[in-house]
Motif scaffolding. Structure first.
Motif, PDB file in Angstrom:
ATOM      1  N   TYR A 104       0.832  -1.207   0.000  1.00  0.00           N
ATOM      2  CA  TYR A 104       0.000   0.000   0.000  1.00  0.00           C
ATOM      3  C   TYR A 104       0.866   1.257   0.000  1.00  0.00           C
ATOM      4  O   TYR A 104       0.628   2.187  -0.778  1.00  0.00           O
ATOM      5  CB  TYR A 104      -0.934   0.000   1.218  1.00  0.00           C
ATOM      6  CG  TYR A 104      -1.803   1.230   1.278  1.00  0.00           C
ATOM      7  CD1 TYR A 104      -2.909   1.354   0.440  1.00  0.00           C
ATOM      8  CD2 TYR A 104      -1.496   2.282   2.142  1.00  0.00           C
ATOM      9  CE1 TYR A 104      -3.701   2.487   0.468  1.00  0.00           C
ATOM     10  CE2 TYR A 104      -2.287   3.422   2.178  1.00  0.00           C
ATOM     11  CZ  TYR A 104      -3.389   3.520   1.347  1.00  0.00           C
ATOM     12  OH  TYR A 104      -4.162   4.638   1.367  1.00  0.00           O
ATOM     13  N   ARG A 105       1.857   1.269   0.873  1.00  0.00           N
ATOM     14  CA  ARG A 105       2.725   2.449   0.984  1.00  0.00           C
ATOM     15  C   ARG A 105       3.483   2.717  -0.321  1.00  0.00           C
ATOM     16  O   ARG A 105       3.543   3.852  -0.787  1.00  0.00           O
ATOM     17  CB  ARG A 105       3.730   2.235   2.131  1.00  0.00           C
ATOM     18  CG  ARG A 105       4.652   3.431   2.403  1.00  0.00           C
ATOM     19  CD  ARG A 105       5.833   3.033   3.262  1.00  0.00           C
ATOM     20  NE  ARG A 105       6.683   2.056   2.582  1.00  0.00           N
ATOM     21  CZ  ARG A 105       7.558   1.269   3.201  1.00  0.00           C
ATOM     22  NH1 ARG A 105       7.695   1.333   4.519  1.00  0.00           N
ATOM     23  NH2 ARG A 105       8.294   0.418   2.511  1.00  0.00           N
ATOM     24  N   ASP A 106       4.014   1.674  -0.928  1.00  0.00           N
ATOM     25  CA  ASP A 106       4.901   1.861  -2.085  1.00  0.00           C
ATOM     26  C   ASP A 106       4.175   1.823  -3.432  1.00  0.00           C
ATOM     27  O   ASP A 106       4.691   2.321  -4.423  1.00  0.00           O
ATOM     28  CB  ASP A 106       6.013   0.806  -2.066  1.00  0.00           C
ATOM     29  CG  ASP A 106       6.906   0.942  -0.825  1.00  0.00           C
ATOM     30  OD1 ASP A 106       6.799   1.980  -0.129  1.00  0.00           O
ATOM     31  OD2 ASP A 106       7.683   0.017  -0.547  1.00  0.00           O
ATOM     32  N   LEU A 139       3.731   1.657  10.212  1.00  0.00           N
ATOM     33  CA  LEU A 139       3.586   1.041   8.891  1.00  0.00           C
ATOM     34  C   LEU A 139       2.146   0.750   8.509  1.00  0.00           C
ATOM     35  O   LEU A 139       1.725   1.047   7.393  1.00  0.00           O
ATOM     36  CB  LEU A 139       4.403  -0.266   8.827  1.00  0.00           C
ATOM     37  CG  LEU A 139       4.315  -1.034   7.496  1.00  0.00           C
ATOM     38  CD1 LEU A 139       4.999  -0.263   6.372  1.00  0.00           C
ATOM     39  CD2 LEU A 139       4.924  -2.430   7.631  1.00  0.00           C
ATOM     40  N   ASP A 140       1.363   0.175   9.456  1.00  0.00           N
ATOM     41  CA  ASP A 140       0.076  -0.381   9.054  1.00  0.00           C
ATOM     42  C   ASP A 140      -0.840  -0.503  10.269  1.00  0.00           C
ATOM     43  O   ASP A 140      -0.470  -1.121  11.260  1.00  0.00           O
ATOM     44  CB  ASP A 140       0.345  -1.773   8.446  1.00  0.00           C
ATOM     45  CG  ASP A 140      -0.912  -2.473   7.952  1.00  0.00           C
ATOM     46  OD1 ASP A 140      -1.396  -2.117   6.874  1.00  0.00           O
ATOM     47  OD2 ASP A 140      -1.413  -3.362   8.658  1.00  0.00           O
TER      48      ASP A 140
END
Ligand SMILES: [Zn+2]
Length: 249
Positions: free
Chosen positions: A122-124, A209-210
């Motif tokens: 999701y982040r990248d 992060l999550d």
């Protein structure tokens, strides 16, 4: 705030694993017992399955007798499914419950690995999770991802293992529904899976992060996941990519 019934009870059973994921043995009393409907305890740490994580297995010990538990069913109560060949403890019996440690810890590492993977992708890459499944030490996540950029697999693998090495704390907390859903990106799965009537939401937070609404069991920090391997990235059709991971024993 409503009482804790919203998140750590299933009918008459107090679910110990939702507040303490390290519990492997505990004392309990049998509230119901039948070959067809299973065994109901007042206290249980058997994870009943959900969120892609399969149910725990284990045993009940009572007066020198052993009843193997081969699965768990969630209904009005939390029903432990006994092995066909084993005797049933009668109602009122004090028992010692035990969750099979090796399987559970492997599932906790695997479940945590999938969160970490989902967080990284999701982040990248901005992709949402559309499905998941796991067995001890292997699992897969499906992503809503149109095209896979060159080097996707290597990039995800490197980023995931960096997050393992970073040893991020994985924390569990509970919040009232409105407060929980005010956190940005809290429901990262494409569909909101938390039923309307749920007033207290349990959150699993890989710090930095999550953050996800989640009832599963997880290890205490990312280092406990161990090194991750990406077995395969599959193209399952338009906007549908499946990533399979494996953990070390
Ligand atoms: Zn989860």
């Amino acid at each position: 705030m409503t009482d804790s019934a919203e998140f750590d009870r299933q009918g008459r059973t107090h679910r110990l694993e939702l507040t303490d994921q390290t519990v492997r043995e505990w004392d309990a009393t049998v509230l119901a017992s039948s070959a067809d409907d299973g065994i109901v305890l007042d206290r249980s740490a058997f994870y009943p399955g959900g969120g892609g994580q399969p149910p725990d297995e284990g045993v009940l010990l009572w007066g020198g007798v052993q009843t193997r538990i081969v699965g768990v069913r969630r209904g009005d109560d939390l029903a432990l499914i006994p092995h066909d060949d084993d005797p049933l403890p009668p109602v009122g019996t004090p028992v010692r419950g035990a969750v099979e440690e090796q399987r559970r810890t492997a599932l906790m590492r695997t479940h945590s690995a999938l969160h970490l993977l989902g967080g990284v992708v999701y982040r990248d890459f901005g992709a949402l999770i559309t499905g998941s499944n796991m067995n001890p030490l292997e699992g897969r996540l499906d992503f809503n991802l149109d095209a896979v950029p060159d080097g996707f697999r290597d990039q995800v693998l490197a980023a995931a293992n960096l997050e393992v090495a970073a040893d991020r704390a994985i924390e569990v907390r509970v919040l009232p529904r409105a407060q929980a859903f005010a956190i940005p990106d809290i429901i990262r799965t494409a569909t909101n899976l938390v039923p309307e009537h749920v007033e207290i939401v349990r959150l699993v937070d890989i710090t930095g992060l999550d953050v996800q609404a989640d009832a599963g069991t997880h290890v205490a920090s990312t280092k406990a996941i161990g090194a991750l391997e990406i077995v395969k990235v599959e193209n399952k059709g338009r906007g549908f990519r499946r990533v399979r991971v494996r953990l070390q024993p």
